[in-house]
Design a protein around this motif. Sequence first.
Motif, mmCIF file in Angstrom:
data_model
loop_
_atom_site.group_PDB
_atom_site.id
_atom_site.type_symbol
_atom_site.label_atom_id
_atom_site.label_comp_id
_atom_site.label_asym_id
_atom_site.label_seq_id
_atom_site.Cartn_x
_atom_site.Cartn_y
_atom_site.Cartn_z
ATOM 1 N N PHE A 1 0.814 -1.213 0.000
ATOM 2 C CA PHE A 1 0.000 0.000 0.000
ATOM 3 C C PHE A 1 0.847 1.263 0.000
ATOM 4 O O PHE A 1 0.470 2.285 0.599
ATOM 5 N N ALA A 2 1.990 1.209 -0.665
ATOM 6 C CA ALA A 2 2.838 2.397 -0.729
ATOM 7 C C ALA A 2 2.129 3.551 -1.422
ATOM 8 O O ALA A 2 2.446 4.726 -1.179
ATOM 9 N N TRP A 3 1.177 3.234 -2.293
ATOM 10 C CA TRP A 3 0.426 4.273 -3.010
ATOM 11 C C TRP A 3 -0.353 5.180 -2.082
ATOM 12 O O TRP A 3 -0.769 6.281 -2.465
ATOM 13 N N LEU A 4 -0.552 4.733 -0.836
ATOM 14 C CA LEU A 4 -1.352 5.524 0.089
ATOM 15 C C LEU A 4 -0.726 6.896 0.337
ATOM 16 O O LEU A 4 -1.442 7.865 0.618
ATOM 17 N N ALA A 5 0.587 6.984 0.217
ATOM 18 C CA ALA A 5 1.262 8.255 0.471
ATOM 19 C C ALA A 5 0.858 9.336 -0.529
ATOM 20 O O ALA A 5 1.021 10.528 -0.259
ATOM 21 N N ARG A 6 0.326 8.939 -1.682
ATOM 22 C CA ARG A 6 -0.085 9.931 -2.676
ATOM 23 C C ARG A 6 -1.387 10.629 -2.276
ATOM 24 O O ARG A 6 -1.697 11.689 -2.809
ATOM 25 N N PHE A 7 -2.131 10.038 -1.365
ATOM 26 C CA PHE A 7 -3.388 10.627 -0.904
ATOM 27 C C PHE A 7 -3.168 11.129 0.524
ATOM 28 O O PHE A 7 -3.325 10.388 1.495
ATOM 29 N N LYS A 8 -2.771 12.380 0.618
ATOM 30 C CA LYS A 8 -2.274 12.911 1.885
ATOM 31 C C LYS A 8 -3.282 12.820 3.017
ATOM 32 O O LYS A 8 -2.944 12.421 4.134
ATOM 33 N N LYS A 9 -4.533 13.195 2.735
ATOM 34 C CA LYS A 9 -5.533 13.187 3.803
ATOM 35 C C LYS A 9 -5.847 11.768 4.264
ATOM 36 O O LYS A 9 -5.967 11.508 5.464
ATOM 37 N N LEU A 10 -5.955 10.849 3.313
ATOM 38 C CA LEU A 10 -6.217 9.464 3.677
ATOM 39 C C LEU A 10 -5.038 8.871 4.438
ATOM 40 O O LEU A 10 -5.215 8.155 5.432
ATOM 41 N N ASP A 11 -3.844 9.167 3.974
ATOM 42 C CA ASP A 11 -2.643 8.678 4.649
ATOM 43 C C ASP A 11 -2.558 9.237 6.071
ATOM 44 O O ASP A 11 -2.189 8.535 7.011
ATOM 45 N N ARG A 12 -2.937 10.488 6.211
ATOM 46 C CA ARG A 12 -2.929 11.120 7.524
ATOM 47 C C ARG A 12 -3.942 10.454 8.452
ATOM 48 O O ARG A 12 -3.666 10.217 9.635
ATOM 49 N N ALA A 13 -5.117 10.153 7.919
ATOM 50 C CA ALA A 13 -6.142 9.498 8.737
ATOM 51 C C ALA A 13 -5.674 8.128 9.212
ATOM 52 O O ALA A 13 -5.867 7.758 10.377
ATOM 53 N N VAL A 14 -5.049 7.352 8.315
ATOM 54 C CA VAL A 14 -4.535 6.038 8.698
ATOM 55 C C VAL A 14 -3.481 6.178 9.785
ATOM 56 O O VAL A 14 -3.416 5.386 10.740
ATOM 57 N N THR A 15 -2.634 7.213 9.659
ATOM 58 C CA THR A 15 -1.605 7.454 10.666
ATOM 59 C C THR A 15 -2.221 7.727 12.031
ATOM 60 O O THR A 15 -1.795 7.160 13.048
ATOM 61 N N ILE A 16 -3.244 8.569 12.069
ATOM 62 C CA ILE A 16 -3.871 8.911 13.348
ATOM 63 C C ILE A 16 -4.552 7.689 13.960
ATOM 64 O O ILE A 16 -4.450 7.442 15.167
ATOM 65 N N PHE A 17 -5.239 6.903 13.143
ATOM 66 C CA PHE A 17 -5.906 5.702 13.661
ATOM 67 C C PHE A 17 -4.899 4.754 14.297
ATOM 68 O O PHE A 17 -5.179 4.141 15.337
ATOM 69 N N ASN A 18 -3.737 4.598 13.698
ATOM 70 C CA ASN A 18 -2.745 3.665 14.240
ATOM 71 C C ASN A 18 -2.041 4.222 15.467
ATOM 72 O O ASN A 18 -1.766 3.482 16.414
ATOM 73 N N ALA A 19 -1.771 5.513 15.453
ATOM 74 C CA ALA A 19 -1.085 6.104 16.597
ATOM 75 C C ALA A 19 -1.999 6.265 17.801
ATOM 76 O O ALA A 19 -1.510 6.399 18.927
ATOM 77 N N ARG A 20 -3.292 6.255 17.586
ATOM 78 C CA ARG A 20 -4.252 6.432 18.673
ATOM 79 C C ARG A 20 -5.215 5.250 18.757
ATOM 80 O O ARG A 20 -6.356 5.395 19.199
ATOM 81 N N ALA A 21 -4.781 4.073 18.387
ATOM 82 C CA ALA A 21 -5.657 2.904 18.360
ATOM 83 C C ALA A 21 -6.199 2.561 19.746
ATOM 84 O O ALA A 21 -7.375 2.236 19.904
ATOM 85 N N VAL A 22 -5.355 2.624 20.761
ATOM 86 C CA VAL A 22 -5.804 2.295 22.115
ATOM 87 C C VAL A 22 -6.839 3.311 22.587
ATOM 88 O O VAL A 22 -7.864 2.960 23.175
ATOM 89 N N THR A 23 -6.577 4.579 22.331
ATOM 90 C CA THR A 23 -7.510 5.625 22.739
ATOM 91 C C THR A 23 -8.860 5.458 22.041
ATOM 92 O O THR A 23 -9.918 5.544 22.687
ATOM 93 N N ILE A 24 -8.842 5.220 20.743
ATOM 94 C CA ILE A 24 -10.094 5.043 20.004
ATOM 95 C C ILE A 24 -10.855 3.843 20.538
ATOM 96 O O ILE A 24 -12.076 3.897 20.746
ATOM 97 N N TYR A 25 -10.121 2.764 20.787
ATOM 98 C CA TYR A 25 -10.793 1.549 21.252
ATOM 99 C C TYR A 25 -11.415 1.758 22.628
ATOM 100 O O TYR A 25 -12.564 1.375 22.876
ATOM 101 N N LEU A 26 -10.680 2.333 23.553
ATOM 102 C CA LEU A 26 -11.180 2.487 24.912
ATOM 103 C C LEU A 26 -12.318 3.498 25.007
ATOM 104 O O LEU A 26 -13.296 3.273 25.733
#
Length: 447
Positions: free
Chosen positions: A357-382
């Motif tokens: 999924f290297a192509w994801l970097a071409r879609f900045k907003k989508l790539d940013r959203a994926v980054t936030i979901f992964n960096a805050r996965a515990v917070t979102i889950y709890l």
Amino acid sequence: MTWDQQNPYQHGYGYGYDQNPYGGQQQYTQHPYPQQQQYPQQQQYVDYGYTPAPEQTAPLPPVEPEPEPVREPVAVVEEPRPAPDPRSESESESEPPSEPKPRSAGRDRYFDTLRAVALIRVVTYHTFGWAWCGMVFPSMGIMFGLAGTLMAKSLERPALKVVKSRLRRLLPPFWFWGFFVVMAMLIHDWLPGWQIVYWVVPLGDPPGNAWGEQAWEILWYLRTYLWFVLLSPALLWVFRKAPVPVLLASLAPILVLNFVWSGPDNRFGSALWDLSTYLFCWILGFAHRDGVLQRMKPALVVVGSLAALGYGGWYAFSHQADFGTYDLDENPLAQAFWSAGFVMLLMWAKAYFKIDFAWLARFKKLDRAVTIFNARAVTIYLWHEIALILAVPLIDQMWNVPAFEKWLPLDSQWFMFGVGWILIAVFVVLCGWVEDVAAKKKPKLLP
């Protein structure tokens, strides 16, 4: 939104994220942890030093003199580096040693995307209660599979250090969240016993009263994840002795519990059911990391995956009378086999087709959203359940505003779904920094 569902195993089988943890006798919930974590590699620097141009030799045919070649500097383009996964270490997830690495640095966006979609699916399921959600995308099996891959990678370092690091990343966000839940239950007449120690280290399902049940039922995932982390050094050692036989044998415990012995009706029994349900997915993560899936014949993997999916689906639909639904979250055996087949296909496809999924970097907003979901996965889950709980009285107040009542679909579950995500975003900003502190990083409102 359907919170009440039957629990055939009483205390022993409450499914959270991937499972509807509501209703029945007191249940012990599981959760994504969502779900594992990828580990960003340390930034690599490439030495682009200047190399003097070679001395000019005599020209060949007479031509117009050319200007001395100018050596253009090599542009170093760094891929956007997402923030660390809440359960990750300092290393990133990489392919099995036998696979060529297409990129020298950066996280695996294929796995990051799967985790983000899994979290979205969990919130969707807990909002609408759609029984088919688990079959379309078995979030918890995927989360445990990803976590198993990351754990195998991390265990290239000393096991004790890895386990301590996992606990450090998991427990502080849990304590921060648990403080508010416990205080709310105490205010609402909860009298805890010695079992309150499970609010410190959730090796068993933390206790609580009915008032806060919808919030704390999701903790089954953290409890199951914690046990897998503690058992992983031994599990990985056994797996590497006989990879394929151990992988196949990892489905045996759920068969034993379902057909031979149902286990004790207590916290241990609850943990035993959840561990058995997702053991294959966790071991499958080991198999992916060690390149076992890549070395297997494609036909064998595909046939085995379809067989597991077929058996899991058949068992879910043929036993609706026993569970009152075909929802996989209420049927541990069907969940185990459906998740096994589904996750195996995802892991094998990643290894065989080298999906990143290297192509994801071409879609900045989508790539940013994926980054936030992964960096805050515990917070979102709890916090997602609390967000959905708060969305109800908030929408009730909107009925008192004539403009809102006229123009907004206040009686729609989709509207509640949207309000829930707004509140989740608020919790990510207000509480997500705890994950940075747990990872020994500078706290940030957003990664």
